[in-house]
Design a protein around this motif. Structure first.
Motif, PDB file in Angstrom:
ATOM      1  N   THR A 184       0.854  -1.191   0.000  1.00  0.00           N
ATOM      2  CA  THR A 184       0.000   0.000   0.000  1.00  0.00           C
ATOM      3  C   THR A 184       0.888   1.238   0.000  1.00  0.00           C
ATOM      4  OG1 THR A 184      -0.169   0.221   2.415  1.00  0.00           O
ATOM      5  CG2 THR A 184      -1.832  -1.153   1.313  1.00  0.00           C
ATOM      6  N   GLU A 185       0.414   2.258  -0.678  1.00  0.00           N
ATOM      7  CA  GLU A 185       1.136   3.524  -0.762  1.00  0.00           C
ATOM      8  C   GLU A 185       0.102   4.642  -0.831  1.00  0.00           C
ATOM      9  OE1 GLU A 185       4.385   5.781  -3.705  1.00  0.00           O
ATOM     10  OE2 GLU A 185       3.894   3.665  -3.990  1.00  0.00           O
ATOM     11  N   THR A 186       0.105   5.506   0.157  1.00  0.00           N
ATOM     12  CA  THR A 186      -0.837   6.624   0.199  1.00  0.00           C
ATOM     13  C   THR A 186      -0.086   7.900   0.563  1.00  0.00           C
ATOM     14  OG1 THR A 186      -1.376   6.194   2.522  1.00  0.00           O
ATOM     15  CG2 THR A 186      -2.789   5.169   0.869  1.00  0.00           C
ATOM     16  N   GLY A 187      -0.422   8.982  -0.107  1.00  0.00           N
ATOM     17  CA  GLY A 187       0.219  10.254   0.199  1.00  0.00           C
ATOM     18  C   GLY A 187       0.401  11.112  -1.024  1.00  0.00           C
ATOM     19  N   ASP A 188       1.062  12.239  -0.848  1.00  0.00           N
ATOM     20  CA  ASP A 188       1.223  13.237  -1.897  1.00  0.00           C
ATOM     21  C   ASP A 188       2.632  13.216  -2.483  1.00  0.00           C
ATOM     22  OD1 ASP A 188      -1.317  13.939  -1.194  1.00  0.00           O
ATOM     23  OD2 ASP A 188      -0.790  15.863  -0.280  1.00  0.00           O
ATOM     24  N   TYR A 189       2.700  13.578  -3.754  1.00  0.00           N
ATOM     25  CA  TYR A 189       3.979  13.794  -4.435  1.00  0.00           C
ATOM     26  C   TYR A 189       3.871  15.061  -5.278  1.00  0.00           C
ATOM     27  CZ  TYR A 189       5.452   8.951  -3.454  1.00  0.00           C
ATOM     28  OH  TYR A 189       5.803   7.764  -2.850  1.00  0.00           O
ATOM     29  N   ASP A 190       4.986  15.782  -5.382  1.00  0.00           N
ATOM     30  CA  ASP A 190       5.102  16.902  -6.305  1.00  0.00           C
ATOM     31  C   ASP A 190       5.989  16.496  -7.476  1.00  0.00           C
ATOM     32  OD1 ASP A 190       3.534  18.803  -5.024  1.00  0.00           O
ATOM     33  OD2 ASP A 190       5.196  19.544  -3.788  1.00  0.00           O
ATOM     34  N   GLU A 191       5.840  17.216  -8.576  1.00  0.00           N
ATOM     35  CA  GLU A 191       6.715  17.035  -9.724  1.00  0.00           C
ATOM     36  C   GLU A 191       7.009  18.398 -10.318  1.00  0.00           C
ATOM     37  OE1 GLU A 191       4.487  14.343 -12.147  1.00  0.00           O
ATOM     38  OE2 GLU A 191       2.917  15.792 -12.616  1.00  0.00           O
ATOM     39  N   ALA A 192       8.228  18.556 -10.824  1.00  0.00           N
ATOM     40  CA  ALA A 192       8.652  19.847 -11.359  1.00  0.00           C
ATOM     41  C   ALA A 192       9.424  19.646 -12.647  1.00  0.00           C
ATOM     42  CB  ALA A 192       9.525  20.581 -10.340  1.00  0.00           C
ATOM     43  N   VAL A 193       9.061  20.403 -13.682  1.00  0.00           N
ATOM     44  CA  VAL A 193       9.862  20.455 -14.902  1.00  0.00           C
ATOM     45  C   VAL A 193      10.637  21.765 -14.875  1.00  0.00           C
ATOM     46  CG1 VAL A 193       9.828  20.641 -17.413  1.00  0.00           C
ATOM     47  CG2 VAL A 193       8.340  18.995 -16.263  1.00  0.00           C
ATOM     48  N   VAL A 194      11.962  21.647 -14.873  1.00  0.00           N
ATOM     49  CA  VAL A 194      12.844  22.810 -14.791  1.00  0.00           C
ATOM     50  C   VAL A 194      13.397  23.099 -16.175  1.00  0.00           C
ATOM     51  CG1 VAL A 194      14.860  23.810 -13.657  1.00  0.00           C
ATOM     52  CG2 VAL A 194      13.456  22.116 -12.439  1.00  0.00           C
ATOM     53  N   TYR A 195      13.124  24.295 -16.675  1.00  0.00           N
ATOM     54  CA  TYR A 195      13.558  24.681 -18.015  1.00  0.00           C
ATOM     55  C   TYR A 195      14.890  25.439 -17.953  1.00  0.00           C
ATOM     56  CZ  TYR A 195       8.912  23.274 -19.485  1.00  0.00           C
ATOM     57  OH  TYR A 195       7.785  22.540 -19.737  1.00  0.00           O
ATOM     58  N   PRO A 196      15.638  25.473 -19.047  1.00  0.00           N
ATOM     59  CA  PRO A 196      16.961  26.108 -19.037  1.00  0.00           C
ATOM     60  C   PRO A 196      16.949  27.566 -18.605  1.00  0.00           C
ATOM     61  CG  PRO A 196      16.725  24.763 -20.997  1.00  0.00           C
ATOM     62  CD  PRO A 196      15.375  24.789 -20.338  1.00  0.00           C
ATOM     63  N   ASP A 197      15.813  28.260 -18.793  1.00  0.00           N
ATOM     64  CA  ASP A 197      15.747  29.661 -18.379  1.00  0.00           C
ATOM     65  C   ASP A 197      15.423  29.817 -16.895  1.00  0.00           C
ATOM     66  OD1 ASP A 197      13.086  28.972 -18.265  1.00  0.00           O
ATOM     67  OD2 ASP A 197      12.403  30.402 -19.782  1.00  0.00           O
ATOM     68  N   GLY A 198      15.276  28.685 -16.181  1.00  0.00           N
ATOM     69  CA  GLY A 198      15.004  28.738 -14.755  1.00  0.00           C
ATOM     70  C   GLY A 198      13.545  28.639 -14.387  1.00  0.00           C
ATOM     71  N   ASN A 199      12.647  28.771 -15.358  1.00  0.00           N
ATOM     72  CA  ASN A 199      11.223  28.619 -15.069  1.00  0.00           C
ATOM     73  C   ASN A 199      10.903  27.174 -14.700  1.00  0.00           C
ATOM     74  OD1 ASN A 199      10.414  31.291 -15.493  1.00  0.00           O
ATOM     75  ND2 ASN A 199      10.288  31.000 -17.708  1.00  0.00           N
ATOM     76  N   ILE A 200       9.902  27.006 -13.816  1.00  0.00           N
ATOM     77  CA  ILE A 200       9.508  25.680 -13.360  1.00  0.00           C
ATOM     78  C   ILE A 200       8.012  25.495 -13.567  1.00  0.00           C
ATOM     79  CG2 ILE A 200       9.339  24.112 -11.383  1.00  0.00           C
ATOM     80  CD1 ILE A 200      11.774  25.436 -10.193  1.00  0.00           C
ATOM     81  N   ALA A 201       7.634  24.392 -14.192  1.00  0.00           N
ATOM     82  CA  ALA A 201       6.224  24.007 -14.320  1.00  0.00           C
ATOM     83  C   ALA A 201       5.948  22.937 -13.267  1.00  0.00           C
ATOM     84  CB  ALA A 201       5.949  23.468 -15.721  1.00  0.00           C
ATOM     85  N   TRP A 202       4.928  23.164 -12.439  1.00  0.00           N
ATOM     86  CA  TRP A 202       4.658  22.285 -11.305  1.00  0.00           C
ATOM     87  C   TRP A 202       3.465  21.377 -11.555  1.00  0.00           C
ATOM     88  CZ3 TRP A 202       7.932  21.682  -7.363  1.00  0.00           C
ATOM     89  CH2 TRP A 202       8.866  22.694  -7.123  1.00  0.00           C
ATOM     90  N   GLY A 203       3.551  20.204 -11.001  1.00  0.00           N
ATOM     91  CA  GLY A 203       2.439  19.277 -10.972  1.00  0.00           C
ATOM     92  C   GLY A 203       2.405  18.601  -9.609  1.00  0.00           C
ATOM     93  N   GLY A 204       1.288  17.975  -9.291  1.00  0.00           N
ATOM     94  CA  GLY A 204       1.192  17.275  -8.017  1.00  0.00           C
ATOM     95  C   GLY A 204       0.033  16.306  -8.012  1.00  0.00           C
ATOM     96  N   GLN A 205       0.190  15.221  -7.251  1.00  0.00           N
ATOM     97  CA  GLN A 205      -0.859  14.213  -7.160  1.00  0.00           C
ATOM     98  C   GLN A 205      -0.963  13.662  -5.740  1.00  0.00           C
ATOM     99  OE1 GLN A 205       1.861  13.188  -9.418  1.00  0.00           O
ATOM    100  NE2 GLN A 205       1.054  14.653 -10.902  1.00  0.00           N
ATOM    101  N   LYS A 206      -2.144  13.197  -5.450  1.00  0.00           N
ATOM    102  CA  LYS A 206      -2.403  12.431  -4.242  1.00  0.00           C
ATOM    103  C   LYS A 206      -2.642  10.990  -4.683  1.00  0.00           C
ATOM    104  CE  LYS A 206      -5.139  14.293  -1.265  1.00  0.00           C
ATOM    105  NZ  LYS A 206      -4.171  14.599  -0.175  1.00  0.00           N
ATOM    106  N   TRP A 207      -1.869  10.049  -4.138  1.00  0.00           N
ATOM    107  CA  TRP A 207      -1.902   8.662  -4.573  1.00  0.00           C
ATOM    108  C   TRP A 207      -2.501   7.750  -3.499  1.00  0.00           C
ATOM    109  CZ3 TRP A 207      -0.055   6.992  -9.373  1.00  0.00           C
ATOM    110  CH2 TRP A 207       0.641   7.953 -10.136  1.00  0.00           C
ATOM    111  N   ASP A 208      -3.209   6.748  -3.966  1.00  0.00           N
ATOM    112  CA  ASP A 208      -3.699   5.664  -3.110  1.00  0.00           C
ATOM    113  C   ASP A 208      -3.542   4.380  -3.919  1.00  0.00           C
ATOM    114  OD1 ASP A 208      -5.076   3.743  -1.684  1.00  0.00           O
ATOM    115  OD2 ASP A 208      -6.878   4.940  -1.386  1.00  0.00           O
ATOM    116  N   ILE A 209      -2.568   3.551  -3.540  1.00  0.00           N
ATOM    117  CA  ILE A 209      -2.210   2.371  -4.331  1.00  0.00           C
ATOM    118  C   ILE A 209      -2.317   1.116  -3.472  1.00  0.00           C
ATOM    119  CG2 ILE A 209      -0.398   1.261  -5.695  1.00  0.00           C
ATOM    120  CD1 ILE A 209       0.825   4.037  -6.137  1.00  0.00           C
TER     121      ILE A 209
END
Length: 458
Positions: A184-209
């Motif tokens: 079982t795996e429950t909880g939150d994770y973030d994800e980030a795409v870091v671009y060469p200019d320093g900008n970051i696109a964010w994502g996030g999920q709550k998982w229940d496995i």
């Protein structure tokens, strides 16, 4: 986890191309007898290497090691090796000295980022072990596990690697698929795409496995078991917040394909989702593919698989520091890669596995090489090539032992686009309060249904 086919204009014959015309032999009684004696209980070589740079396996620690204060699952894991200093550091200037122990992707990182990319190499440790229950399941897998005729399914597998004595590429990729995980795996994770200019696109999920094959309370099945049930709720970006996916999956990709459902907040309805597979893009900006989730997921059918053998490689290992809550995302996420000061590299033996796209199949990766840890079968590095044979992306999994779950787990996963210079860091937890919890129990397949998906969404 969602699936959608990218096979166009190709029949079953193309997907079946390259399958061997013989039945793969199961492990012999002599091989099985070596588990836990001359080999580790997982089938790895116990001895270190000749110069001592790879440590012998001791397996002396099960769960929390002596002298470590751990508050339980869902809390930070203290680093048992926190007092250690690097033995040496690999830089672009010393790359040639260590090239024989680096993947093509690692070497490309040094060449693309010569001023910032470096690898702090620490002593090798093989101190932790899995539970006696897991070891017994591996022994039974060696005796009982089998591939289906199409090689897109397996039977009689539980608790971990299906084939502890892999004799072919197809067996080893199934070891990667079935490597021991939390049930079982429950909880939150973030994800980030870091671009060469320093900008970051964010994502996030709550998982229940829930993953029944790793649950000691579920019986071993003679057939292909239900492998995982997943709820994945989007928490960011805000425009997608509240969308929830349900995925039901088995280890019988050939006869029992993945079922996926989606709850859309705007309509407050549940609908069956189309099958999403292969190189369907995931993450902010579609930065990695469905089948390279945690370096490999899904059916092996699109590629032919070659088992090259074992090799000594510097890999991310015992990476407790990368999840330290004291390390903010701003500190951890460098412009072109993770901050090297939070990465720990060790020399380990890995299985080298090469995949080549079958004729007539469409995929952005024409080939890939996966490096899987011999002690755990977890994939730690992957080099991905485009259709022209040019190195396109490099990915890595950090790994550490979870004291509560008593297993090794992949943690932060990074995907580097060697063409654009952007990269994605997935499974980040440093700044999250609802950190993942593992093996808390109390879950069953009946908890993961379209009706429950609708209830969660309303």
């Amino acid at each position: 986890m969602d699936r959608r086919t990218f096979v166009k204009g190709v029949g079953a014959a193309a997907l079946m191309a390259g399958l061997p015309k013989f039945a793969l032999a199961k492990a012999s009684a002599d091989e099985i007898g070596k588990l836990g004696s001359t080999l580790t209980p997982m089938g790895a070589v116990k001895e270190g290497n000749a110069d001592g740079s790879i440590a012998p396996w001791s397996g002396k620690w099960l769960g929390t090691p002596p002298g470590i204060s751990f508050a339980g699952t869902g809390t930070p894991l203290p680093d048992p090796y926190a007092s250690e200093k690097p033995i040496f550091t690999i830089t672009a200037q010393s790359l040639a000295q260590y090239a024989d122990k680096l993947s093509a992707g690692q070497q490309a990182m040094f060449k693309r980022y010569p001023d910032t990319f470096k690898m702090h190499v620490y002593p090798c440790h093989r101190d932790f072990r899995y539970s006696d229950w897991t070891h017994e399941q591996i022994r039974q897998n060696a005796e009982l596990a089998a591939l289906t005729a199409s090689q897109e399914g397996i039977t009689n597998v539980k608790g971990g690697a299906a084939f502890p004595f892999p004799k072919s590429g197809i067996e080893q990729i199934w070891n990667v698929i079935t490597a021991t995980k939390a049930f079982t795996e429950t909880g939150d994770y973030d994800e980030a795409v870091v671009y060469p200019d320093g900008n970051i696109a964010w994502g996030g999920q709550k998982w229940d496995i829930y993953a029944p094959p790793y649950d000691p309370n579920t019986p071993r099945e003679a057939g292909s078991p239900q492998s995982s049930f997943v709820f994945r709720e989007t928490t960011k970006p805000e425009r997608e917040r509240g969308s929830i996916a349900l995925v039901q999956e088995t280890w019988a990709f050939d006869s029992n394909p993945t079922m996926a459902y989606q709850y859309v907040p705007g309509t407050r309805r549940v609908k069956q989702a189309p099958e999403v597979a292969g190189d369907y893009p995931l993450g902010p900006g579609g930065f990695h593919t469905v089948d390279d989730t945690r370096l490999w997921a899904q059916s092996p059918k699109r590629y032919t698989w070659e088992l090259v053998g074992k090799k000594e490689i510097f890999v991310p290992y015992n990476n407790y520091k990368v999840e330290d809550p004291a390390a903010s995302y701003k500190t951890l996420l460098g412009k072109s890669h993770l901050n090297p000061d939070f990465m720990r590299w060790e020399l380990h033996r890995v299985w080298v596995l090469k995949a080549k796209l079958k004729d007539g199949i469409r995929h952005i990766y024409g080939a890939r090489t996966i490096y899987a840890d011999e002690d755990t079968h977890l994939p730690l590095l992957a080099d991905m090539y485009d259709a022209r044979g040019e190195l396109y992306r490099f990915a890595l999994n950090t790994v550490s032992y979870d004291y509560a779950a008593q297993i090794f787990m992949t943690r932060v996963c990074c995907y580097h686009d060697l063409v654009s210079g952007a990269y994605m860091a997935d499974r980040l937890t440093n700044e999250l309060k609802n950190k993942p919890k593992f093996n808390v129990g109390g879950r069953k397949p009946g908890d993961y249904t379209p009706a429950e998906l609708k209830r969660r969404g309303v």
